[in-house]
Design a protein around this motif. Structure first.
Motif, PDB file in Angstrom:
ATOM      1  N   GLY A   1      -1.609   8.166  -8.885  1.00  0.00           N
ATOM      2  CA  GLY A   1      -0.597   7.172  -8.533  1.00  0.00           C
ATOM      3  C   GLY A   1      -0.295   6.216  -9.672  1.00  0.00           C
TER       4      GLY A   1
ATOM      5  N   PRO B   1       2.449   3.086   9.063  1.00  0.00           N
ATOM      6  CA  PRO B   1       3.279   1.883   9.079  1.00  0.00           C
ATOM      7  C   PRO B   1       4.531   2.055   9.928  1.00  0.00           C
ATOM      8  CG  PRO B   1       3.624   3.059   7.026  1.00  0.00           C
ATOM      9  CD  PRO B   1       2.522   3.794   7.765  1.00  0.00           C
TER      10      PRO B   1
ATOM     11  N   HIS C   1      -2.546   0.463  -6.685  1.00  0.00           N
ATOM     12  CA  HIS C   1      -3.262   1.075  -7.809  1.00  0.00           C
ATOM     13  C   HIS C   1      -3.723   0.040  -8.826  1.00  0.00           C
ATOM     14  CE1 HIS C   1      -0.899   4.361  -6.010  1.00  0.00           C
ATOM     15  NE2 HIS C   1      -1.917   5.117  -6.367  1.00  0.00           N
TER      16      HIS C   1
ATOM     17  N   TRP D   1       0.866  -1.162   0.000  1.00  0.00           N
ATOM     18  CA  TRP D   1       0.000   0.000   0.000  1.00  0.00           C
ATOM     19  C   TRP D   1       0.903   1.211   0.000  1.00  0.00           C
ATOM     20  CZ3 TRP D   1      -4.893   0.724  -1.104  1.00  0.00           C
ATOM     21  CH2 TRP D   1      -5.448   1.998  -0.862  1.00  0.00           C
ATOM     22  N   PRO D   2       0.619   2.277  -0.728  1.00  0.00           N
ATOM     23  CA  PRO D   2      -0.550   2.522  -1.584  1.00  0.00           C
ATOM     24  C   PRO D   2      -0.526   1.680  -2.871  1.00  0.00           C
ATOM     25  CG  PRO D   2       0.597   4.571  -1.000  1.00  0.00           C
ATOM     26  CD  PRO D   2       1.482   3.451  -0.621  1.00  0.00           C
TER      27      PRO D   2
ATOM     28  N   LEU E   1      -7.326   6.193   0.656  1.00  0.00           N
ATOM     29  CA  LEU E   1      -7.794   6.093  -0.726  1.00  0.00           C
ATOM     30  C   LEU E   1      -6.672   6.496  -1.672  1.00  0.00           C
ATOM     31  CD1 LEU E   1     -10.641   7.592   0.832  1.00  0.00           C
ATOM     32  CD2 LEU E   1     -11.433   6.441  -1.218  1.00  0.00           C
ATOM     33  N   THR E   2      -6.480   5.717  -2.730  1.00  0.00           N
ATOM     34  CA  THR E   2      -5.518   6.112  -3.752  1.00  0.00           C
ATOM     35  C   THR E   2      -6.266   6.656  -4.965  1.00  0.00           C
ATOM     36  OG1 THR E   2      -5.461   3.913  -4.753  1.00  0.00           O
ATOM     37  CG2 THR E   2      -3.840   4.392  -3.041  1.00  0.00           C
ATOM     38  N   THR E   3      -5.543   7.367  -5.810  1.00  0.00           N
ATOM     39  CA  THR E   3      -6.154   7.981  -6.987  1.00  0.00           C
ATOM     40  C   THR E   3      -5.376   7.614  -8.245  1.00  0.00           C
ATOM     41  OG1 THR E   3      -4.858  10.021  -7.101  1.00  0.00           O
ATOM     42  CG2 THR E   3      -6.642   9.961  -5.475  1.00  0.00           C
TER      43      THR E   3
ATOM     44  N   ASP F   1       2.301   8.350   7.187  1.00  0.00           N
ATOM     45  CA  ASP F   1       0.880   8.017   7.186  1.00  0.00           C
ATOM     46  C   ASP F   1       0.481   7.548   5.800  1.00  0.00           C
ATOM     47  OD1 ASP F   1       0.031   8.781   9.863  1.00  0.00           O
ATOM     48  OD2 ASP F   1       0.521  10.819   9.269  1.00  0.00           O
ATOM     49  N   TYR F   2      -0.269   6.449   5.761  1.00  0.00           N
ATOM     50  CA  TYR F   2      -0.869   6.024   4.501  1.00  0.00           C
ATOM     51  C   TYR F   2      -2.289   6.563   4.453  1.00  0.00           C
ATOM     52  CZ  TYR F   2       2.793   2.436   3.914  1.00  0.00           C
ATOM     53  OH  TYR F   2       3.983   1.762   3.750  1.00  0.00           O
ATOM     54  N   ARG F   3      -2.628   7.268   3.369  1.00  0.00           N
ATOM     55  CA  ARG F   3      -4.018   7.673   3.185  1.00  0.00           C
ATOM     56  C   ARG F   3      -4.847   6.457   2.809  1.00  0.00           C
ATOM     57  NH1 ARG F   3      -3.149  12.991  -0.691  1.00  0.00           N
ATOM     58  NH2 ARG F   3      -1.420  13.795   0.537  1.00  0.00           N
TER      59      ARG F   3
ATOM     60  N   ASP G   1       1.249   9.479  -4.399  1.00  0.00           N
ATOM     61  CA  ASP G   1      -0.175   9.289  -4.158  1.00  0.00           C
ATOM     62  C   ASP G   1      -0.382   8.322  -2.990  1.00  0.00           C
ATOM     63  OD1 ASP G   1      -3.003   9.512  -4.857  1.00  0.00           O
ATOM     64  OD2 ASP G   1      -2.833   7.421  -5.490  1.00  0.00           O
ATOM     65  N   GLY G   2      -1.152   8.762  -1.999  1.00  0.00           N
ATOM     66  CA  GLY G   2      -1.515   7.861  -0.903  1.00  0.00           C
ATOM     67  C   GLY G   2      -0.588   7.890   0.290  1.00  0.00           C
ATOM     68  N   ILE G   3       0.533   8.614   0.206  1.00  0.00           N
ATOM     69  CA  ILE G   3       1.489   8.635   1.320  1.00  0.00           C
ATOM     70  C   ILE G   3       1.697  10.066   1.811  1.00  0.00           C
ATOM     71  CG2 ILE G   3       3.854   8.132   2.049  1.00  0.00           C
ATOM     72  CD1 ILE G   3       3.952   5.862   0.171  1.00  0.00           C
ATOM     73  N   ASP G   4       1.632  10.238   3.113  1.00  0.00           N
ATOM     74  CA  ASP G   4       1.971  11.523   3.729  1.00  0.00           C
ATOM     75  C   ASP G   4       3.143  11.315   4.674  1.00  0.00           C
ATOM     76  OD1 ASP G   4      -0.106  13.293   2.707  1.00  0.00           O
ATOM     77  OD2 ASP G   4      -1.499  12.038   3.832  1.00  0.00           O
ATOM     78  N   TYR G   5       4.101  12.206   4.581  1.00  0.00           N
ATOM     79  CA  TYR G   5       5.172  12.238   5.572  1.00  0.00           C
ATOM     80  C   TYR G   5       4.814  13.259   6.627  1.00  0.00           C
ATOM     81  CZ  TYR G   5       8.326   9.838   2.258  1.00  0.00           C
ATOM     82  OH  TYR G   5       8.934   8.958   1.408  1.00  0.00           O
ATOM     83  N   ARG G   6       4.830  12.836   7.890  1.00  0.00           N
ATOM     84  CA  ARG G   6       4.654  13.807   8.972  1.00  0.00           C
ATOM     85  C   ARG G   6       5.919  14.655   9.088  1.00  0.00           C
ATOM     86  NH1 ARG G   6       2.298   9.825  13.720  1.00  0.00           N
ATOM     87  NH2 ARG G   6       0.847   8.767  12.341  1.00  0.00           N
TER      88      ARG G   6
END
Lengths: 719, 719
Positions: free
Chosen positions: A601, A587, A218, A215-216, A596-598, A592-594, B589-594
């Motif tokens: 990606g 993880p 597609h 994850w993420p 929903l993917t779009t 942070d993993y969102r 897409d789908g990943i955020d870094y804090r």
């Protein structure tokens, strides 16, 4: 799906407090859902949980078993939604050099264009789920060990035979809570399955092995099939005259949008979990089994790679190496996960609390005695675990020796009536065995097999005498030097490297085999008694555990009930329901993993090379940004996959994911890498399931590889 | 830092609208900050931007150049904060077999225990920054090409010589906006630097090469040094009698907490950027330079790996291979990033808009003529780009041939007065050259060098005649077969593989070298005229670009001004300021870094093996959870590093990061991988800088490797 008035569920308020403490974990039997109704409703479910309890009623009877995994009816004319990877064999079966459906996908323009699946492909509709514990255990009571095992086995076979008298049904006995309960599962077996819609592999399996467990994600991992029946409405083999099966119910794909935090539930056929194993088994898994597997597989990989000296040998062992590396990776992932979750300590503390509680209950002494006896069985098994690991590797990782052992075992089993032969060696299995014997050729090099056996048997020689098997010492010698000589002689003196010789040996009777001068066949004959003896010992242990584990499970169930919690049975390929929500995850520290993917990606990952070779029509459609009603309003773009905290395991592939109103919003197809250890322990921080967002399916059918007739059949807008 | 009344800044409101459009991008000269005061204040800065404009006043005079990178004074007694990796040479210099400061770190118990740095280590305090454009260009006006270059070079050298007349100062001329402006930079050179506090390498460089460019990051990449001066307060070589330098200002480490979105600014000495290069140069970088570099480096790696047949050769080339692989990775990362940012299109559209605007201004014709002439120079350079890439590789990637060329060039330069020798071949450089010649031994294998030259020279042979250099054809032949013979003869006929022979050749005069019978020295003598000719051509082009580029830069500055935006000069190792905020990022897409990491990540990454071998005292302190006042209240744990969107590049290592009140909150030490392409284009989606959170430093000094006396000296709480 059918809705019941909300008021009805109020009467369940008291009993349905159960389960609330475990909102995310659980692969519930549908029949348990009324019991945990409060938790379900607290989580956001808006239907009546009692409506979910009936396997033979909607919506549960819309959930089917497909090609060994899961799926669901999505139209009243037998349309079935499952994963691209679950239907892959069907797509492959219909591909030809001039019609590459794997590469190009397939859209059947009309019913006549729907393509028949391989004849052994099945869709199973569960129509019965009946508790038959007393019937199964009646003959076993008072028995022990192998006799207990045989009594359960005989009663199960009898129940299945009786159930299968009605044509068109397949039946099985499901063991729940480790021998505590037995259920007779009755399934309608649909044998005419056809391919209706498959996206190109570069959509259905976008990312391939690289993105496996990632994850993420597609991937548009879905395919539409259709079940057909005879004109009489009953299961039939393929015939052009067959008609679409009219299912008793189907699921409606949602036209609403979904977002982080939304309720989600999933139904399907999870394969196997070990969540309710004893604390000592958790410890053995983490402290010995997985590390030992990692070390042994690593060593086998090194031995094969070093011994495969020429290109032919490397090609022959490529598949076995890939499989070993995959198993190694999974074992390491499971080990890492169980350590990260501190699983042994958590399970130990939970079990200790259960024992403390149990000590205060009536009948505790008898329960403790059974549990102690079960522990003793496990301890005895553990005393030979090194040997058993080596023997399993010897039988699974060799080609010629395995062929010789199979031939000898088959000759042995042929001495019995067919129904009493060991499973896997019955008449119906002989075609499969012949096929395996033919394949040996392509996967074998003598130098590699000898090197692998030298490694494994040297390890056997090094074990203490109490673990060693005398027949193996007799055949292979007791020192490494002797071992090398014997292996050289065995492989110089066998003709089993020839396909004809293997198939002739398979056809030979026991007497002829006994007189065979083939060195490897003689060795296998000498080893067979040992393997039969060990097999008998294993079944005796299995029988004892069938008899004794229920005490542990009953204690656990009662203890949980005292905490206001329900207990689901460990997964066993029967229909289960889990519920939770669309959920992000962290993880690791700082990431942070969102949820929903779009499609952004897809473009980011696209390299033009497999497995990131998104098809041009897809890339063009993304570039146009023409997403219609399927675009997520908050993101102003098309979503692809989403993540939930639903409880799943292998077998849940193709499970429908429903919203709070029972509408279909997703299609399960994978888990994240951090969840590999979830077969033993559900850790809510890391356990996630990966689903196709059905808005992506709708968009592909509307705009990219159009199938307006299918959207119409599923009662969905044209775009 | 010094604060000025807020009212004062109101008068700047009009001019300080400038820059607002580019809130995140920019490596501003401090003197520009009043011009962009409005943007700075809008971003959250609470001090007076005019206070930042004076290099010789606080807080800017607290920011220093340390060991080629950046740092800052943090106490009134000369304590300097910089990166562990910037001070690594000092730590290594003080390590001995019985005192491994790299592994164990170091805490000087008192001043007497502070350890002298290697004698060539310097801290530079910028004390002057004077625009001397007229003086530098006076002699160049009316000239062209090489003459223009030489006039600028002579005027610069004269200005430096005059400036350096005062002992203790080092001066340089900085070229701003590509020849548009020149500044005389005057720096106090502190020569007695001592090691005060270094964490263990497993903290300072936690994650090592694996985590290089990686976010989330968990390194405590800091070290404390102290500058000493003679008793007269002036720079001096190390002496036990020296006293701590009293800086004109120092920065106060903050005791407040920081969070996502907080204002941040940074000052330091960024090395080089190409942001204001012409669109055609962007296109050449993306469409030719980087792909060609990736391909050539990949090929050189393959050739070296194939030719390094024995262990000795593999060891000899390990460092060169590592360096090539690192360069390859960076080139690929830069290429990927520029493509991801669509840099060529963005720059082309921006330039086209600028030209359109320019066409409507007075004097446009003259500017367009200069710009067209500059483009013609670039086009002529591009016509030989393949050859120039190969000649650069031949000179940088060989050992023996490079040694021969160096010796011949040195002999040639020795024929001139020292001040007129080429930079790098002056008397003061000879010790360095001798050192390099000694090292050849350890990094050379004849078979590898011949294979590499065969590859590079065969490519040269394959170029069209217009690109080929006749002297190379004469020495190495014009066909691959001839090339092989000549290389064999050259390497059979040279004694330069012996260190003594190389050093003797270095000592020899030009006449003796001309008579040398050494085949490689004779080849180098034959090649030298070509290299001198190409060098002269390059300087002539450089002179023309110095003359012509200012038209482009002036047009760009005027165009930006018409948009209400200011233009910072491309980085050139002079003091710059950038500002922005603590900022998360979405790498894909789908990943955020804090934007903040915590000690939990240290434990997650810990394997016990380098580079993830966190020291036991650190792990124990984390396990105890005793974080005191440095723990981030919202996370209830200790933070480690944080991420900002500040504009940085190589050279910014060790830059202090300040909050809205000018208090020190972080220490810059790296960028994220996605920002590798930022030397050409600042893409606000991906450009981030990685800093040590100084709360982590405070915690380490308070609780893990205690140094209460240093906390006290920095006016910080004991825990």
């Amino acid at each position: 799906m059918r809705r019941r008035p909300f008021a009805l569920s109020l009467s369940l308020a008291l009993s349905s407090l159960l389960g609330a403490a475990h909102a995310d974990e659980g692969m519930w039997m549908p029949s348990q859902l009324p019991e945990i109704a409060g938790a379900l409703e607290a989580a956001g479910y808006r239907g009546d949980p009692r409506g979910l309890a009936e396997l033979a009623e909607p919506p549960m009877n819309a959930v089917v078993k497909v090609g060994g995994a899961s799926g669901a009816f999505v139209s009243k004319e037998g349309l079935v939604l499952t994963n691209h990877h679950v239907a892959f064999g069907v797509i492959q079966y219909n591909s030809r050099p001039d019609r590459d459906l794997i590469r190009d996908g397939y859209v059947a323009a009309d019913r006549a264009a729907e393509l028949p699946a391989n004849p052994d492909y099945r869709i199973l509709v569960t129509t019965g789920f009946e508790r038959i514990t007393d019937r199964i255990l009646a003959g076993a009571r008072g028995k022990r060990g192998r006799a207990y095992y045989d009594a359960v086995d005989a009663a199960s076979k009898a129940a299945v035979a009786e159930c299968e008298r009605e044509p068109g049904y397949r039946c099985s006995v499901a063991n729940m809570y480790y021998g505590t309960d037995f259920y007779l599962v009755r399934q309608l077996e649909l044998r005419d399955v056809r391919l209706v819609y498959a996206p190109p592999n570069a959509i259905g399996n976008y990312g391939g092995e690289v993105d496996n467990f990632v994850w993420p994600r597609h991937a548009g991992d879905f395919t539409l099939l259709r079940a057909y029946v005879g004109k009489d409405g009953r299961p039939a083999d393929y015939s052009p005259d067959n008609v679409p099966y009219v299912p008793p119910a189907h699921l409606q794909v949602s036209t609403r949008h979904v977002k982080d935090g939304d309720f989600a539930m999933l139904a399907g056929y999870p394969g196997v979990t070990f969540r309710h194993r004893m604390a000592s088994e958790f410890a053995q898994q983490v402290e010995w089994q997985l590390p030992a597997r990692v070390a042994l597989y690593q060593r086998m990989i090194e031995v094969i790679e070093a011994a495969a000296g020429d290109e032919a040998a490397r090609v022959a062992y490529a598949s076995q190496l890939r499989s070993l590396k995959n198993s190694l990776k999974r074992a390491q992932g499971e080990l890492d996960g169980l350590r990260r979750s501190d699983a042994v300590r958590v399970r130990r503390e939970d079990e200790a609390a259960m024992f403390a509680w149990l000590g205060r209950q009536a009948g505790a002494a008898a329960a403790r005695a059974d549990i102690a006896a079960a522990q003793a069985v496990l301890d005895r098994a553990a005393a030979t675990r090194e040997r058993d690991q080596l023997l399993a590797a010897i039988q699974s990782q060799t080609q010629l020796l395995r062929a010789a052992l199979t031939v000898q075992r088959l000759a042995h089993e042929r001495g019995k009536p067919d129904t009493q032969r060991e499973s896997g060696y019955q008449q119906r299995d002989e075609a499969l065995i012949a096929g395996q014997l033919k394949q040996v050729q392509r996967r074998y090099a003598p130098a590699v097999e000898k090197a692998l056996l030298a490694e494994l048997l040297a390890r056997h020689q090094a074990l203490p005498a109490a673990q060693r098997v005398p027949e193996f010492d007799a055949v292979f010698g007791a020192t490494p030097a002797e071992l090398k000589r014997r292996l050289d002689a065995l492989y110089a003196g066998t003709r089993l490297g020839d396909e004809d010789a293997r198939l002739a040996a398979m056809r030979a009777d026991a007497a002829a085999l006994r007189e065979s001068g083939d060195a490897l066949l003689r060795a296998a004959a000498a080893l067979l008694p040992a393997l039969l003896r060990l097999d008998d010992q294993a079944k005796a242990r299995e029988g004892e555990l069938l008899r004794l584990r229920p005490a542990y499970m009953r204690a656990l169930i009662a203890y949980r009930r005292s905490q206001g919690r329900a207990v689901y049975p460990d997964a066993n390929s029967t229909l289960r329901v889990s519920y939770g929500r669309i959920s992000p995850m962290s993880p690791r520290d700082g990431i942070d993993y969102r949820p929903l993917t779009t499609v952004a990606g897809i473009v980011e990952k696209h390299t033009g090379q497999d497995p990131f070779d998104a098809p041009r029509p897809l890339l063009d459609a993304i570039a146009r940004g023409d997403f219609g009603s399927t675009a997520e309003p908050s993101l102003k773009t098309q979503t692809v996959d989403f993540l939930t905290n639903l409880d799943t395991t292998g077998g849940n592939s193709g499970s429908p994911v429903l919203d709070a109103d029972g509408r279909l919003i997703g299609l399960n197809f994978d888990s994240n890498w951090e969840a590999v250890s979830a077969s033993w322990m559900f850790d809510p921080r890391y356990k996630r399931a990966i689903h196709v967002d059905l808005r992506y399916l709708r968009w592909l059918l509307a705009k990219v590889y159009p199938a307006p007739h299918l959207l119409q059949e599923m009662n969905l807008p044209a775009e």
